[in-house]
Design a protein around this motif. Structure first.
Motif, PDB file in Angstrom:
ATOM      1  N   LEU A   1      -8.954 -10.782   1.258  1.00  0.00           N
ATOM      2  CA  LEU A   1      -7.794 -10.592   1.598  1.00  0.00           C
ATOM      3  C   LEU A   1      -7.617  -9.250   2.758  1.00  0.00           C
ATOM      4  CD1 LEU A   1      -5.267 -11.136  -1.032  1.00  0.00           C
ATOM      5  CD2 LEU A   1      -5.906 -12.637   0.841  1.00  0.00           C
ATOM      6  N   GLY A   2      -7.104  -9.354   3.854  1.00  0.00           N
ATOM      7  CA  GLY A   2      -7.323  -8.205   4.937  1.00  0.00           C
ATOM      8  C   GLY A   2      -6.014  -7.153   4.478  1.00  0.00           C
ATOM      9  N   LYS A   3      -6.497  -5.969   5.187  1.00  0.00           N
ATOM     10  CA  LYS A   3      -5.725  -4.625   4.736  1.00  0.00           C
ATOM     11  C   LYS A   3      -4.247  -4.819   4.946  1.00  0.00           C
ATOM     12  CE  LYS A   3      -7.809  -1.312   3.982  1.00  0.00           C
ATOM     13  NZ  LYS A   3      -8.157  -0.686   2.723  1.00  0.00           N
ATOM     14  N   SER A   4      -3.731  -5.677   5.998  1.00  0.00           N
ATOM     15  CA  SER A   4      -2.320  -5.881   6.170  1.00  0.00           C
ATOM     16  C   SER A   4      -1.639  -6.566   4.736  1.00  0.00           C
ATOM     17  CB  SER A   4      -2.305  -6.559   7.213  1.00  0.00           C
ATOM     18  OG  SER A   4      -2.692  -7.845   7.218  1.00  0.00           O
ATOM     19  N   VAL A   5      -2.598  -7.483   4.407  1.00  0.00           N
ATOM     20  CA  VAL A   5      -1.853  -8.105   3.216  1.00  0.00           C
ATOM     21  C   VAL A   5      -2.005  -7.145   2.006  1.00  0.00           C
ATOM     22  CG1 VAL A   5      -2.500  -9.941   1.508  1.00  0.00           C
ATOM     23  CG2 VAL A   5      -2.768 -10.619   3.942  1.00  0.00           C
ATOM     24  N   GLN A   6      -3.018  -6.363   1.894  1.00  0.00           N
ATOM     25  CA  GLN A   6      -2.899  -5.289   0.703  1.00  0.00           C
ATOM     26  C   GLN A   6      -1.773  -4.122   0.862  1.00  0.00           C
ATOM     27  OE1 GLN A   6      -7.131  -3.579   0.591  1.00  0.00           O
ATOM     28  NE2 GLN A   6      -7.867  -5.434   1.629  1.00  0.00           N
ATOM     29  N   ILE A   7      -1.630  -3.878   2.051  1.00  0.00           N
ATOM     30  CA  ILE A   7      -0.789  -2.821   2.440  1.00  0.00           C
ATOM     31  C   ILE A   7       0.775  -3.359   2.224  1.00  0.00           C
ATOM     32  CG2 ILE A   7       0.136  -1.189   4.033  1.00  0.00           C
ATOM     33  CD1 ILE A   7      -2.488  -0.965   5.173  1.00  0.00           C
ATOM     34  N   THR A   8       0.965  -4.551   3.086  1.00  0.00           N
ATOM     35  CA  THR A   8       2.448  -5.055   2.489  1.00  0.00           C
ATOM     36  C   THR A   8       2.631  -5.303   1.225  1.00  0.00           C
ATOM     37  OG1 THR A   8       1.511  -7.164   3.357  1.00  0.00           O
ATOM     38  CG2 THR A   8       2.666  -5.917   5.141  1.00  0.00           C
ATOM     39  N   ALA A   9       1.757  -5.974   0.404  1.00  0.00           N
ATOM     40  CA  ALA A   9       1.912  -5.874  -1.035  1.00  0.00           C
ATOM     41  C   ALA A   9       2.250  -4.716  -1.678  1.00  0.00           C
ATOM     42  CB  ALA A   9       0.589  -6.838  -1.562  1.00  0.00           C
ATOM     43  N   ILE A  10       1.521  -3.665  -1.417  1.00  0.00           N
ATOM     44  CA  ILE A  10       1.671  -2.499  -2.048  1.00  0.00           C
ATOM     45  C   ILE A  10       3.054  -2.084  -1.556  1.00  0.00           C
ATOM     46  CG2 ILE A  10       1.095   0.015  -2.086  1.00  0.00           C
ATOM     47  CD1 ILE A  10      -0.539  -1.975  -3.728  1.00  0.00           C
ATOM     48  N   LEU A  11       3.506  -2.092  -0.259  1.00  0.00           N
ATOM     49  CA  LEU A  11       4.826  -1.645   0.142  1.00  0.00           C
ATOM     50  C   LEU A  11       5.991  -2.411  -0.778  1.00  0.00           C
ATOM     51  CD1 LEU A  11       4.452  -1.799   4.165  1.00  0.00           C
ATOM     52  CD2 LEU A  11       5.265   0.093   2.564  1.00  0.00           C
ATOM     53  N   MET A  12       5.842  -3.904  -0.848  1.00  0.00           N
ATOM     54  CA  MET A  12       6.687  -4.615  -1.434  1.00  0.00           C
ATOM     55  C   MET A  12       6.823  -4.087  -3.080  1.00  0.00           C
ATOM     56  SD  MET A  12       6.402  -8.631  -2.957  1.00  0.00           S
ATOM     57  CE  MET A  12       5.170  -7.961  -4.302  1.00  0.00           C
ATOM     58  N   VAL A  13       5.420  -3.577  -3.604  1.00  0.00           N
ATOM     59  CA  VAL A  13       5.723  -3.218  -5.196  1.00  0.00           C
ATOM     60  C   VAL A  13       6.290  -1.842  -4.941  1.00  0.00           C
ATOM     61  CG1 VAL A  13       4.008  -1.779  -6.746  1.00  0.00           C
ATOM     62  CG2 VAL A  13       3.394  -4.225  -5.786  1.00  0.00           C
ATOM     63  N   GLN A  14       6.126  -0.795  -3.916  1.00  0.00           N
ATOM     64  CA  GLN A  14       7.196   0.290  -4.119  1.00  0.00           C
ATOM     65  C   GLN A  14       8.600   0.000  -4.325  1.00  0.00           C
ATOM     66  OE1 GLN A  14       5.257   3.227  -4.327  1.00  0.00           O
ATOM     67  NE2 GLN A  14       3.842   1.710  -4.782  1.00  0.00           N
ATOM     68  N   LEU A  15       9.021  -0.874  -3.239  1.00  0.00           N
ATOM     69  CA  LEU A  15      10.424  -1.330  -3.310  1.00  0.00           C
ATOM     70  C   LEU A  15      10.782  -1.919  -4.743  1.00  0.00           C
ATOM     71  CD1 LEU A  15      11.419  -2.488   0.396  1.00  0.00           C
ATOM     72  CD2 LEU A  15      12.076  -0.227  -0.823  1.00  0.00           C
ATOM     73  N   VAL A  16      10.056  -3.036  -5.203  1.00  0.00           N
ATOM     74  CA  VAL A  16      10.485  -3.531  -6.418  1.00  0.00           C
ATOM     75  C   VAL A  16      10.448  -2.753  -7.575  1.00  0.00           C
ATOM     76  CG1 VAL A  16       9.862  -5.892  -7.778  1.00  0.00           C
ATOM     77  CG2 VAL A  16       9.855  -5.414  -5.223  1.00  0.00           C
ATOM     78  N   ALA A  17       9.292  -2.050  -7.615  1.00  0.00           N
ATOM     79  CA  ALA A  17       9.148  -0.996  -8.707  1.00  0.00           C
ATOM     80  C   ALA A  17      10.475   0.160  -8.712  1.00  0.00           C
ATOM     81  CB  ALA A  17       7.807  -0.310  -8.622  1.00  0.00           C
ATOM     82  N   PHE A  18      10.830   0.455  -7.621  1.00  0.00           N
ATOM     83  CA  PHE A  18      11.993   1.430  -7.615  1.00  0.00           C
ATOM     84  C   PHE A  18      13.218   0.729  -8.492  1.00  0.00           C
ATOM     85  CE2 PHE A  18      16.085   2.365  -5.480  1.00  0.00           C
ATOM     86  CZ  PHE A  18      16.323   3.617  -5.774  1.00  0.00           C
ATOM     87  N   CYS A  19      13.453  -0.665  -8.087  1.00  0.00           N
ATOM     88  CA  CYS A  19      14.441  -1.227  -8.774  1.00  0.00           C
ATOM     89  C   CYS A  19      14.119  -1.544 -10.341  1.00  0.00           C
ATOM     90  CB  CYS A  19      14.774  -2.560  -8.050  1.00  0.00           C
ATOM     91  SG  CYS A  19      15.406  -2.256  -6.542  1.00  0.00           S
ATOM     92  N   GLY A  20      12.846  -2.081 -10.272  1.00  0.00           N
ATOM     93  CA  GLY A  20      12.274  -2.391 -11.664  1.00  0.00           C
ATOM     94  C   GLY A  20      11.976  -1.034 -12.866  1.00  0.00           C
TER      95      GLY A  20
END
Length: 448
Positions: free
Chosen positions: A286-305
């Motif tokens: 998987l390319g760097k863009s997929v990795q970074i966007t996944a981590i961005l999603m993790v940061q937002l969801v983890a804030f709520c989690g």
């Protein structure tokens, strides 16, 4: 022994310190996300593979030869071995001298300076990258020891889960903001990708340095028993105090069992975090863009989690909530073995599940631990806690390194981490938390 504790202080005083305390999570989360989780692992692995003449080659570091693809996990292991030595001493020094603010500043700015140095890691400078990471990660861990030790001093037992969860959640927000800027830099700025990675890595050091100013302005040192103030005697006294604290653990067998459970399951958590980008890059393609966007999603969801699990803990009990989160972690690691190459949607789905339990598992474990340790020795006991906290942990990274060395398989390496969550779950179920809290001389909250 402390003469000023949270229960004796005015509510507005506690709230002011709590708000300042949250900002250190905000400050250091850029190192966790931008450096450890996203950029540094794949970048140093690529530099090592070029130096080795291919991914099957070997590179030298500090007199050892490592397979190039195992280089990053190897330097993580080395850094954590050094953390095991440095962090207990830092904790003992903090409790012995009472100068927690000054020690937080020292370790935070040492780590930030080393992180800024990643800008100069290019070409065949994989050794420089390894050395800088070791310095930064050791300083990161030592600073977290001191930072976490403020928690029992700035919050009452019934506030602990909420305060810890808010701090962790605020940290995810900081990690998201910096990583979003770095995603634009990497993907949309037109800058050479190698240069963009180096700028992104260095930006985490700048972010760390700037926002650390806020907690340093808000947090206060507490009075401790008078000690000889000379540096050498303070360090010597800290070593002696550390020895007494370790020997004293025998008086708190249930606290020790909780710590053992945490060290094991959090080894798994931290290793999954640090290995995820490398796994996505090297195994899933998987390319760097997929990795970074996944981590961005993790940061937002983890804030709520983190806030969600804090709320669930207040309803169903903290221990029960953590146990359920460990079941989710076990399922995530098992499913990760079967992810298909190039399947970005599958990777996003796994990342979403991780995000739900990520912050809550760690924040609630931190608040539980703060309840089962004696007052006046917070930093010393949190140094033992921090050995397996942020960054990466020794047993997990060692397991990955051995699995890669022996099997040359990223999939078997990630699957090997299941054992950490299974054993951690089993040990945590055995801990009688109310009794552990009472044995440490602390008040038992309504739900635990």
């Amino acid at each position: 022994m402390t003469t000023s504790i949270a229960a004796e202080e005015l509510p507005e005083t506690r709230k002011r310190e709590q708000r300042g305390w949250y900002w250190y999570d905000f400050a250091n989360s850029g190192f966790q996300t931008t450096v450890i989780t996203v950029f540094l692992g794949p970048y140093l692995t690529t530099l090592a593979e070029k130096a080795a003449g291919g991914e099957e080659g070997f590179v030298g570091f500090l007199g050892f030869d490592f397979r190039a693809k195992a280089y990053f996990s190897a330097i993580v292991t080395i850094s954590v071995v050094l953390q095991i030595v440095v962090m207990p001493v830092a904790g003992a020094l903090a409790d012995h001298t009472g100068r927690k603010k000054e020690l937080l500043a020292l370790f935070a700015y040492l780590g930030a300076a080393a992180t800024l140095g990643f800008y100069f890691v290019a070409g065949d400078a994989y050794v420089l990258g390894g050395v800088l990471f070791i310095v930064a990660n050791v300083a990161f861990g030592a600073a977290m020891v001191v930072y976490n030790s403020f928690l029992p001093q700035i919050s009452r037992p019934d506030e602990r889960d909420a305060v810890s969860s808010r701090g962790w959640g605020f940290g995810y927000l900081g990690g998201f903001l910096l990583l979003a800027v770095n995603l634009f830099l990497y993907e949309g700025s037109g800058i050479d990708q190698g240069l963009a990675v180096r700028i992104s890595l260095a930006s985490a050091g700048l972010w760390w340095a700037v926002f650390t100013v806020i907690p340093l302005l808000r947090l206060r040192n507490r009075r401790v028993a008078t000690h000889d103030g000379t540096p050498f005697r303070a360090v010597g006294g800290s070593f002696r105090q550390l020895g007494r604290t370790i020997a004293d653990l025998r008086r708190y067998p249930r606290s020790l069992l909780f710590l053992l459970a945490y060290l094991i399951y959090n080894d798994g958590v931290q290793t999954v975090i640090s290995f995820s980008a490398t796994y996505a890059d090297q195994e899933l393609g998987l390319g760097k863009s997929v990795q970074i966007t996944a981590i961005l999603m993790v940061q937002l969801v983890a804030f709520c989690g983190a806030l969600l699990l804090g709320w669930l803990a207040s309803r169903f009990g903290t221990k029960r909530t953590v146990l359920v989160s460990l079941v989710v972690w076990t399922a995530v690691v098992a499913v990760a073995y079967f992810l298909q190459k190039g399947a970005a949607i599958q990777f996003y789905a796994i990342a979403f599940l991780i995000a739900i339990v990520l912050g809550g598992t760690q924040a609630l474990s931190r608040s539980l631990y703060s309840l089962v340790i004696p007052a006046g020795k917070e930093a010393e006991y949190f140094s033992l806690f921090e050995i397996s906290d942020k960054g990466s942990a020794f047993l997990g990274s060692l397991t990955l390194t051995l699995a890669l060395q022996l099997t040359d398989s990223y999939r078997l390496a990630i699957l090997s981490l299941v054992i950490f969550f299974v054993i951690g779950f089993a040990l945590l179920t055995l801990v009688n938390l109310p009794r552990a809290i009472r044995e440490a001389g602390n008040e038992v909250p309504a739900r635990v």
